[in-house]
Design an enzyme around this catalytic site. Structure first.
Site, PDB file in Angstrom:
ATOM      1  N   HIS A  55     -10.262  -5.571  -2.667  1.00 36.07           N
ATOM      2  CA  HIS A  55     -11.526  -5.262  -1.639  1.00 36.07           C
ATOM      3  C   HIS A  55     -12.676  -4.302  -2.343  1.00 36.07           C
ATOM      4  O   HIS A  55     -12.267  -3.222  -2.690  1.00 36.07           O
ATOM      5  CB  HIS A  55     -10.927  -4.356  -0.568  1.00 36.07           C
ATOM      6  CG  HIS A  55      -9.985  -5.330   0.607  1.00 36.07           C
ATOM      7  ND1 HIS A  55     -10.379  -6.038   1.357  1.00 36.07           N
ATOM      8  CD2 HIS A  55      -8.797  -5.036   0.644  1.00 36.07           C
ATOM      9  CE1 HIS A  55      -9.319  -6.846   1.899  1.00 36.07           C
ATOM     10  NE2 HIS A  55      -8.152  -5.979   1.823  1.00 36.07           N
ATOM     11  N   GLU A  77       0.865  -1.336  -0.120  1.00 33.31           N
ATOM     12  CA  GLU A  77       0.018  -0.028   0.009  1.00 33.31           C
ATOM     13  C   GLU A  77       1.010   1.289  -0.170  1.00 33.31           C
ATOM     14  O   GLU A  77       0.580   2.239   0.787  1.00 33.31           O
ATOM     15  CB  GLU A  77      -0.924   0.060   1.291  1.00 33.31           C
ATOM     16  CG  GLU A  77      -1.931  -1.316   1.182  1.00 33.31           C
ATOM     17  CD  GLU A  77      -2.595  -1.223   2.455  1.00 33.31           C
ATOM     18  OE1 GLU A  77      -2.574  -0.492   3.379  1.00 33.31           O
ATOM     19  OE2 GLU A  77      -3.617  -2.443   2.391  1.00 33.31           O
ATOM     20  N   ASP A 132     -12.730  -9.588  -0.584  1.00 32.63           N
ATOM     21  CA  ASP A 132     -14.230  -9.524  -0.223  1.00 32.63           C
ATOM     22  C   ASP A 132     -14.869  -8.643  -0.743  1.00 32.63           C
ATOM     23  O   ASP A 132     -14.335  -7.522  -1.462  1.00 32.63           O
ATOM     24  CB  ASP A 132     -14.090  -9.459   1.390  1.00 32.63           C
ATOM     25  CG  ASP A 132     -13.052  -8.260   1.716  1.00 32.63           C
ATOM     26  OD1 ASP A 132     -12.797  -7.448   0.966  1.00 32.63           O
ATOM     27  OD2 ASP A 132     -12.826  -8.053   3.012  1.00 32.63           O
ATOM     28  N   ASN A 153       1.962  -5.267  -3.138  1.00 35.99           N
ATOM     29  CA  ASN A 153       0.446  -5.338  -2.787  1.00 35.99           C
ATOM     30  C   ASN A 153       0.114  -4.072  -2.582  1.00 35.99           C
ATOM     31  O   ASN A 153       0.291  -3.242  -1.825  1.00 35.99           O
ATOM     32  CB  ASN A 153       0.600  -6.371  -1.692  1.00 35.99           C
ATOM     33  CG  ASN A 153      -0.933  -7.010  -1.366  1.00 35.99           C
ATOM     34  OD1 ASN A 153      -1.392  -7.534  -2.160  1.00 35.99           O
ATOM     35  ND2 ASN A 153      -1.345  -6.713  -0.146  1.00 35.99           N
ATOM     36  N   GLU A 199      -6.755 -10.312  -1.295  1.00 34.78           N
ATOM     37  CA  GLU A 199      -7.517 -10.027  -0.208  1.00 34.78           C
ATOM     38  C   GLU A 199      -9.091  -9.761  -0.483  1.00 34.78           C
ATOM     39  O   GLU A 199      -9.472  -9.143  -0.150  1.00 34.78           O
ATOM     40  CB  GLU A 199      -7.208  -8.806   0.605  1.00 34.78           C
ATOM     41  CG  GLU A 199      -5.400  -8.919   0.729  1.00 34.78           C
ATOM     42  CD  GLU A 199      -4.871  -7.523   1.672  1.00 34.78           C
ATOM     43  OE1 GLU A 199      -5.613  -6.880   2.184  1.00 34.78           O
ATOM     44  OE2 GLU A 199      -3.540  -7.351   1.848  1.00 34.78           O
TER      45      GLU A 199
HETATM   46  O1  G3I Z   1      -5.202  -8.284  18.649  1.00 36.90           O
HETATM   47  C1  G3I Z   1      -5.708  -7.168  19.351  1.00 36.90           C
HETATM   48  C2  G3I Z   1      -6.547  -7.370  20.471  1.00 36.90           C
HETATM   49  O2  G3I Z   1      -5.512  -7.926  21.534  1.00 36.90           O
HETATM   50  C3  G3I Z   1      -7.134  -6.001  21.067  1.00 36.90           C
HETATM   51  O3  G3I Z   1      -7.761  -6.288  22.049  1.00 36.90           O
HETATM   52  C4  G3I Z   1      -7.934  -5.759  20.035  1.00 36.90           C
HETATM   53  C5  G3I Z   1      -8.366  -4.169  20.284  1.00 36.90           C
HETATM   54  O4  G3I Z   1      -8.533  -3.315  19.253  1.00 36.90           O
HETATM   55  O5  G3I Z   1      -7.114  -5.156  18.894  1.00 36.90           O
HETATM   56  C6  G3I Z   1      -6.687  -6.721  18.524  1.00 36.90           C
HETATM   57  O6  G3I Z   1      -5.850  -6.253  17.068  1.00 36.90           O
HETATM   58  C7  G3I Z   1      -6.617  -5.835  15.874  1.00 36.90           C
HETATM   59  C8  G3I Z   1      -6.096  -7.040  14.979  1.00 36.90           C
HETATM   60  O7  G3I Z   1      -6.885  -6.511  13.743  1.00 36.90           O
HETATM   61  C9  G3I Z   1      -6.679  -8.229  15.086  1.00 36.90           C
HETATM   62  O8  G3I Z   1      -8.098  -8.495  15.054  1.00 36.90           O
HETATM   63  C10 G3I Z   1      -6.126  -4.517  15.554  1.00 36.90           C
HETATM   64  O9  G3I Z   1      -6.796  -3.447  16.571  1.00 36.90           O
HETATM   65  C11 G3I Z   1      -6.731  -4.291  14.384  1.00 36.90           C
HETATM   66  O10 G3I Z   1      -6.382  -3.226  13.806  1.00 36.90           O
HETATM   67  C12 G3I Z   1      -6.347  -5.449  13.197  1.00 36.90           C
HETATM   68  O11 G3I Z   1      -7.166  -4.979  11.966  1.00 36.90           O
HETATM   69  C13 G3I Z   1      -6.361  -5.650  10.973  1.00 36.90           C
HETATM   70  C14 G3I Z   1      -6.071  -4.404  10.008  1.00 36.90           C
HETATM   71  O12 G3I Z   1      -5.675  -5.205   8.897  1.00 36.90           O
HETATM   72  C15 G3I Z   1      -5.151  -3.529  10.428  1.00 36.90           C
HETATM   73  O13 G3I Z   1      -3.754  -4.231  10.237  1.00 36.90           O
HETATM   74  C16 G3I Z   1      -7.331  -6.640  10.248  1.00 36.90           C
HETATM   75  O14 G3I Z   1      -7.680  -7.655  11.336  1.00 36.90           O
HETATM   76  C17 G3I Z   1      -6.889  -7.030   8.966  1.00 36.90           C
HETATM   77  O15 G3I Z   1      -8.004  -7.660   8.234  1.00 36.90           O
HETATM   78  C18 G3I Z   1      -6.581  -6.063   8.109  1.00 36.90           C
HETATM   79  O16 G3I Z   1      -6.106  -6.368   7.007  1.00 36.90           O
HETATM   80  C19 G3I Z   1      -5.543  -5.610   5.827  1.00 36.90           C
HETATM   81  C20 G3I Z   1      -4.350  -5.867   5.383  1.00 36.90           C
HETATM   82  O17 G3I Z   1      -3.377  -6.281   6.176  1.00 36.90           O
HETATM   83  C21 G3I Z   1      -3.849  -4.848   4.275  1.00 36.90           C
HETATM   84  N1  G3I Z   1      -4.952  -4.613   3.179  1.00 36.90           N
HETATM   85  C22 G3I Z   1      -6.305  -3.966   3.804  1.00 36.90           C
HETATM   86  C23 G3I Z   1      -6.526  -5.161   4.878  1.00 36.90           C
HETATM   87  C24 G3I Z   1      -7.819  -4.690   5.530  1.00 36.90           C
HETATM   88  O18 G3I Z   1      -7.771  -3.676   6.313  1.00 36.90           O
END
Ligand code: G3I
Length: 470
Positions: free
Chosen positions: A241, A162, A272, A204, A270
């Protein structure tokens, strides 16, 4: 006797007909049974994979793991290989969660994509506070250490994620990594290639599916430039996405085939789609299978309830693990391409190795005597350098235009004294006829010497002061 002969001929004919009918029936049934019943197997019919994002925290959920292991043959850790997860403190690495997913994947015969080594987001706080050379070096160290841990174990790495802006231009996204110099992406790929040349190295991004979009063209031009200059890049991941007004563009296949024509593999990484629209799911699958170098599709989660935007129910299975209509639309497209001929799955999940030396054609014949230009006239006063910021250590300071016969690394900056301008854009520097936009040119990307020299000139609009060579 005669009657008996006729009888036996009749029997032989009847026997042949029965045999023929049996053969046709068996052909029909083998054709029908060749249609695969899972996404991974159906993709494998045409030598592709079908993957999903996997979350380590869900590996204890047997409904989740049973479904994922049944349907998919490629895995991407959803968050576990991001920078904040693998290097929570500087130079202190954590691979427990990533290893856990890798072990689960390999024990189920699945391969894994690594996501992601350099990204403006999900940086640990220590990295967010770095700038300049310290950040550049931290990025390089991160790539080296994380890749070293997984050498020989992954099918691909999203080296950079990104990096382009969403502002309707072809520009890079503003970020702390971008502020270290426009060459940060190139440096990331070269670093990755030095650690593991055999793994697929991917760029990516999202919203690069529409061929008409400026962002798509920005990324395309970067990949084209990389391929032209030998920067090691093997593939481009289209996140796909489709949400929030973004939906399947009719020219997606054009985008995929245009990138593929540059000499990279392409993949949907990715996927969806809002409310799992069946037409869009079928269309994006069709776009991939129509392009020979589209090596596979990954959906961003298993069930709707596992999705990062579960409220939009964007995946192929509902929260109870039931197949949705979109599942069938994807499966049908995959099966229609497979043509009932099973292909080995593993053959194209490993990056091609760059083992051969390009063959140089016939030597050009010089038809005229080269004219040596007049000695360049210096138009401003060179400024002696003290330290070159990211360019240090400085071993020699020269003024352009100049020639240089040394090996090693060029590092240049223009100064509007006393402050350095860290970017020479607009192809401001020319070395032996090749224009460069980056601050650094490593020895591996320098053009061939002419009579043992590099002829360097500066065409930019800033008042230049010096070129540093280290
Ligand atoms: O694991 C912690 C947990 O311990 C905590 O209590 C909670 C509170 O907010 O957060 C949890 O972590 C979260 C994590 O997902 C796991 O669920 C983060 O806050 C949250 O920011 C994170 O979001 C991820 C996001 O990327 C940011 O990195 C999404 O799961 C994930 O699906 C998403 O994936 C991205 C790709 O990497 C890149 N392209 C876009 C895609 C969608 O945003």
């Amino acid at each position: 006797m005669f009657r008996n002969t006729k009888k036996s001929v009749l029997f032989v004919r009847l026997g042949s007909m029965v045999l023929l009918i049996a053969m046709v029936a068996s052909l029909i049934s083998s054709k029908a049974s060749a249609a695969a019943t899972t996404l991974g197997a159906a993709a494998a019919l045409s030598g592709r994979y079908f993957g999903t994002a996997i979350s380590n925290g869900k590996l204890g959920d047997s409904a989740y793991t049973t479904l994922a292991a049944r349907e998919f043959n490629m895995v991407t850790p959803e968050n576990e290989l991001k920078i904040d997860a693998t290097e929570p403190q500087q130079n202190v690495f954590s691979f427990t969660a990533g290893d856990s997913i890798l072990n689960w994947a390999t024990s189920h015969g699945m391969k894994m994509r690594g996501h992601t080594l350099a990204w403006h987001s999900q940086q640990p706080s220590w990295m967010q506070s770095l700038t300049g050379t310290a950040l550049r070096n931290a990025m390089i160290n991160h790539i080296q250490k994380v890749m070293a841990h997984y050498v020989g174990k992954l099918a691909a790495w999203d080296v950079v994620n990104e990096a382009y802006a969403d502002d309707g231009t072809q520009n890079r996204r503003q970020s702390n990594l971008q502020a270290t110099g426009n060459d940060w992406i190139e440096v990331a790929f070269r670093t990755a290639d030095a650690v593991e040349p055999g793994v697929r190295l991917c760029y990516n991004d999202y919203n690069i599916e529409n061929w008409s979009a400026a962002k798509t063209q920005g990324v395309y031009n970067m990949v084209k430039d990389f391929k032209a200059r030998g920067v090691p890049i093997d593939c481009v991941g289209f996140q796909t996405h489709f949400t929030g007004g973004s939906s399947l563009p009719s020219n997606f296949q054009t985008t995929l085939s245009s990138f593929a024509a540059l000499g990279v593999d392409v993949a949907l990484t990715e996927v969806d789609v809002t409310q799992a629209n069946t037409t869009q799911y079928a269309g994006l699958t069709q776009a991939c299978v129509n392009v020979a170098r589209c090596i596979g599709i990954t959906v961003w989660g298993v069930r709707d309830s596992d999705s990062w935007r579960s409220g939009e129910a964007p995946l192929l299975f509902d929260g109870s693990g039931n197949k949705k209509a979109a599942y069938t639309s994807v499966l049908n497209v995959l099966n229609s391409v497979g043509g009932g001929t099973p292909q080995p799955t593993a053959t194209n999940t490993t990056a091609p190795t760059r083992t051969n030396t390009p063959i140089v054609g016939a030597t050009a014949t010089r038809t005229s005597t080269p004219v040596i230009d007049a000695t360049p006239v210096r138009t401003n006063t060179p400024v002696a350098t003290t330290s070159g910021g990211a360019c240090s250590p400085v071993t020699s300071t020269v003024t352009a235009p100049f020639t240089f016969d040394g090996a090693g690394t060029f590092c240049w900056q223009i100064a509007t004294v006393p402050s350095y301008v860290n970017n020479w854009n607009n192809n401001a520097v020319s070395i032996n006829g090749t224009n460069y936009t980056n601050i650094y040119v490593g020895s591996s990307s320098l053009p061939a010497k002419i009579n043992g020299f590099y002829y360097i000139s500066y065409n930019g609009s800033f008042a230049w002061s010096h070129i540093e060579v280290r």
